[in-house]
Design an enzyme around this catalytic site. Sequence first.
Site, mmCIF file in Angstrom:
data_model
loop_
_atom_site.group_PDB
_atom_site.id
_atom_site.type_symbol
_atom_site.label_atom_id
_atom_site.label_comp_id
_atom_site.label_asym_id
_atom_site.label_seq_id
_atom_site.Cartn_x
_atom_site.Cartn_y
_atom_site.Cartn_z
ATOM 1 N N TYR A 153 4.946 -6.357 7.704
ATOM 2 C CA TYR A 153 5.644 -5.557 6.938
ATOM 3 C C TYR A 153 6.910 -6.304 6.589
ATOM 4 C CZ TYR A 153 1.728 -2.644 6.925
ATOM 5 O OH TYR A 153 0.322 -2.085 6.716
ATOM 6 N N ARG A 161 6.341 -8.215 3.709
ATOM 7 C CA ARG A 161 6.368 -7.467 2.422
ATOM 8 C C ARG A 161 7.854 -7.071 2.243
ATOM 9 N NH1 ARG A 161 2.652 -9.381 3.797
ATOM 10 N NH2 ARG A 161 3.393 -10.664 1.922
ATOM 11 N N GLN A 216 1.413 5.861 -3.943
ATOM 12 C CA GLN A 216 0.791 5.513 -2.827
ATOM 13 C C GLN A 216 1.341 4.102 -2.216
ATOM 14 O OE1 GLN A 216 -3.695 5.855 -3.137
ATOM 15 N NE2 GLN A 216 -3.102 5.783 -5.157
ATOM 16 N N ASN A 217 2.304 3.438 -3.096
ATOM 17 C CA ASN A 217 3.007 2.346 -3.007
ATOM 18 C C ASN A 217 4.155 2.297 -1.720
ATOM 19 O OD1 ASN A 217 1.013 1.292 -4.729
ATOM 20 N ND2 ASN A 217 2.722 1.214 -6.569
ATOM 21 N N ASP A 225 6.342 -0.219 -1.842
ATOM 22 C CA ASP A 225 7.339 -0.810 -2.395
ATOM 23 C C ASP A 225 8.431 0.171 -2.820
ATOM 24 O OD1 ASP A 225 6.907 -0.430 -5.269
ATOM 25 O OD2 ASP A 225 5.230 -1.562 -5.272
ATOM 26 N N HIS A 273 2.596 7.309 1.290
ATOM 27 C CA HIS A 273 2.187 6.262 2.287
ATOM 28 C C HIS A 273 3.249 5.671 3.039
ATOM 29 C CE1 HIS A 273 -2.352 5.893 0.444
ATOM 30 N NE2 HIS A 273 -1.964 7.123 1.055
ATOM 31 N N CYS A 299 10.785 6.172 13.933
ATOM 32 C CA CYS A 299 10.803 6.085 15.351
ATOM 33 C C CYS A 299 9.596 6.873 16.201
ATOM 34 C CB CYS A 299 11.741 6.683 15.922
ATOM 35 S SG CYS A 299 12.202 6.820 17.787
ATOM 36 N N GLY A 345 -3.007 2.720 -12.060
ATOM 37 C CA GLY A 345 -3.254 1.503 -11.123
ATOM 38 C C GLY A 345 -3.754 1.637 -9.764
ATOM 39 N N LEU A 401 -6.753 -1.169 -15.049
ATOM 40 C CA LEU A 401 -7.385 -2.251 -15.575
ATOM 41 C C LEU A 401 -8.652 -2.179 -15.776
ATOM 42 C CD1 LEU A 401 -5.896 -4.781 -16.361
ATOM 43 C CD2 LEU A 401 -6.102 -5.754 -14.063
HETATM 44 P P1 NAD Z 1 -5.794 -0.999 -4.774
HETATM 45 O O1 NAD Z 1 -5.417 -2.358 -4.614
HETATM 46 O O2 NAD Z 1 -6.859 -0.471 -3.762
HETATM 47 O O3 NAD Z 1 -6.070 -0.596 -6.442
HETATM 48 C C1 NAD Z 1 -5.310 -1.165 -7.334
HETATM 49 C C2 NAD Z 1 -5.939 -0.935 -8.654
HETATM 50 O O4 NAD Z 1 -4.967 -1.201 -9.809
HETATM 51 C C3 NAD Z 1 -7.222 -1.454 -9.065
HETATM 52 O O5 NAD Z 1 -8.200 -0.480 -9.445
HETATM 53 C C4 NAD Z 1 -7.106 -2.619 -10.156
HETATM 54 O O6 NAD Z 1 -8.021 -2.399 -11.119
HETATM 55 C C5 NAD Z 1 -5.646 -1.867 -10.629
HETATM 56 N N1 NAD Z 1 -4.929 -2.848 -11.447
HETATM 57 C C6 NAD Z 1 -4.673 -4.043 -11.087
HETATM 58 N N2 NAD Z 1 -3.778 -4.942 -11.800
HETATM 59 C C7 NAD Z 1 -3.456 -3.675 -12.713
HETATM 60 C C8 NAD Z 1 -2.585 -3.707 -13.995
HETATM 61 N N3 NAD Z 1 -1.611 -4.762 -14.131
HETATM 62 N N4 NAD Z 1 -2.410 -2.400 -14.552
HETATM 63 C C9 NAD Z 1 -3.182 -1.325 -14.419
HETATM 64 N N5 NAD Z 1 -3.899 -1.431 -13.444
HETATM 65 C C10 NAD Z 1 -3.925 -2.516 -12.453
HETATM 66 O O7 NAD Z 1 -4.710 -0.053 -4.870
HETATM 67 P P2 NAD Z 1 -4.331 1.733 -4.162
HETATM 68 O O8 NAD Z 1 -5.580 2.225 -4.709
HETATM 69 O O9 NAD Z 1 -2.922 2.025 -4.258
HETATM 70 O O10 NAD Z 1 -4.687 1.394 -2.695
HETATM 71 C C11 NAD Z 1 -4.062 0.567 -1.829
HETATM 72 C C12 NAD Z 1 -3.078 0.998 -0.812
HETATM 73 O O11 NAD Z 1 -2.469 -0.282 -0.093
HETATM 74 C C13 NAD Z 1 -2.073 1.925 -1.124
HETATM 75 O O12 NAD Z 1 -2.137 3.150 -0.192
HETATM 76 C C14 NAD Z 1 -0.706 1.406 -0.858
HETATM 77 O O13 NAD Z 1 0.001 1.998 0.445
HETATM 78 C C15 NAD Z 1 -0.998 -0.125 -0.224
HETATM 79 N N6 NAD Z 1 -0.395 -1.297 -1.246
HETATM 80 C C16 NAD Z 1 0.846 -0.967 -1.858
HETATM 81 C C17 NAD Z 1 1.195 -1.837 -2.280
HETATM 82 C C18 NAD Z 1 2.642 -1.935 -2.961
HETATM 83 O O14 NAD Z 1 3.398 -0.989 -2.594
HETATM 84 N N7 NAD Z 1 2.874 -2.650 -3.953
HETATM 85 C C19 NAD Z 1 0.786 -3.100 -2.553
HETATM 86 C C20 NAD Z 1 -0.736 -3.229 -1.801
HETATM 87 C C21 NAD Z 1 -1.413 -2.265 -1.185
HETATM 88 ZN ZN ZN Z 2 14.094 7.971 17.968
#
Ligand code: NAD
Ligand code: ZN
Length: 233
Positions: free
Chosen positions: A57, A60, A92-93, A95, A110, A118, A176, A203
Site C-alpha cells: 500500500y 500504491r 470502491q477505489n 485512490d 473500501h 489505528c 468500471g 469496458l
Molecule cells: P475490478 O478490477 O475487479 O474491475 C474493473 C472493471 O473495470 C472491469 O470490469 C473492467 O472491464 C472495467 N474497466 C477497465 N478499464 C475500463 C475503462 N477504461 N473504462 C470502463 N471500464 C473499465 O475492480 P472493482 O470491481 O472496483 O473491484 C476491485 C477492488 O480492488 C475494489 O474494491 C478496490 O478497492 C480495489 N482496487 C482499487 C483500485 C484503485 O483505487 N484505483 C485499483 C485496483 C483495485
Molecule cells: Zn490509536
Amino acid sequence: MNPDIRTIVILTGAGISAESGLATFRGPDGLWEGHRVEDVCTPQALRRDPALVHRFYDERRARLAQVRPNAAHEALAALDRAWPGELLIVTQNVDDLHERAGATRLIHMHGELRSALCAACGAAVAWEAGLPPGSICPGCGQPALRPDIVFFGEMPYDMDRIEDALARADLFVSVGTSGAVYPAAGFVQTARHYGARTIELNLDPSAGSIWFDESRMGPASLLVPALVHELLA
Ligand code: NAD
Ligand code: ZN
C-alpha cells in the site's frame, strides 16, 4: 433523460481510474499489481506478513503522486457541483482521484490510501508518507497503525448511509466495476428493488450485467462525460 430523476447514486470501481494509469484489480491475469489478492488484501495476510502488506500500500500511495483524474472523474465532479437533487458517489477505489477532480458527495467504502487506521483505538489519520508496521497512532500512542483499507472479510464503511441512498435512488449508475466484490456488487439489485432505473458503464459486460436496465460498453472517459451531459441537459 427522465425529468423525474432527483436522487442519483453512482458506484465506481477500479475501471474508472484505469485510464489515469492505475491498474485494475483482477485485470487479465487476476492479480493486483503482480500480487495475489489473498497476499495483500486480507486480515490474515496483514498478520502473516505485515511488512509486505504495508509496503504494497506504500507503493500504491506513492503512485498517486504520478497520476491525475481523467475525464470520467472530472465529469462526475461536474455533475456533483451542478446536480440540484440528492447525489452520492460511492467508490470502491482507494485512490483519491474523485476528490482531486473536485467531487465532495463521496464515500470511500473500501478505505483510502491516504489514510492510516489505528487497530488499537479505531482512529483514522490522514497519511501521506510511507507507513511502516508499528507506526505510532497520534491519538492513543499505540504502535498500531495499518493501511486504512477494507480487506476481504471486513465491513465496508458507511453501509447505512449507502443503503439509505440506494433505497431513495431514482437512478443508479455503475462505472468500471467487475461486479465480483460484494456487497458493492449487490447495490444494483437493492436500487432496482426500490424502483431505481439502473445503468452500467463498463469496458465489457460485468458479472451483474443482467440486473441493469441499460449497459453501455466502452471506456469510462467517453461514457461518463456523455451520461453526465444527458443528465444535465
Ligand atoms: P475490478 O478490477 O475487479 O474491475 C474493473 C472493471 O473495470 C472491469 O470490469 C473492467 O472491464 C472495467 N474497466 C477497465 N478499464 C475500463 C475503462 N477504461 N473504462 C470502463 N471500464 C473499465 O475492480 P472493482 O470491481 O472496483 O473491484 C476491485 C477492488 O480492488 C475494489 O474494491 C478496490 O478497492 C480495489 N482496487 C482499487 C483500485 C484503485 O483505487 N484505483 C485499483 C485496483 C483495485
Ligand atoms: Zn490509536
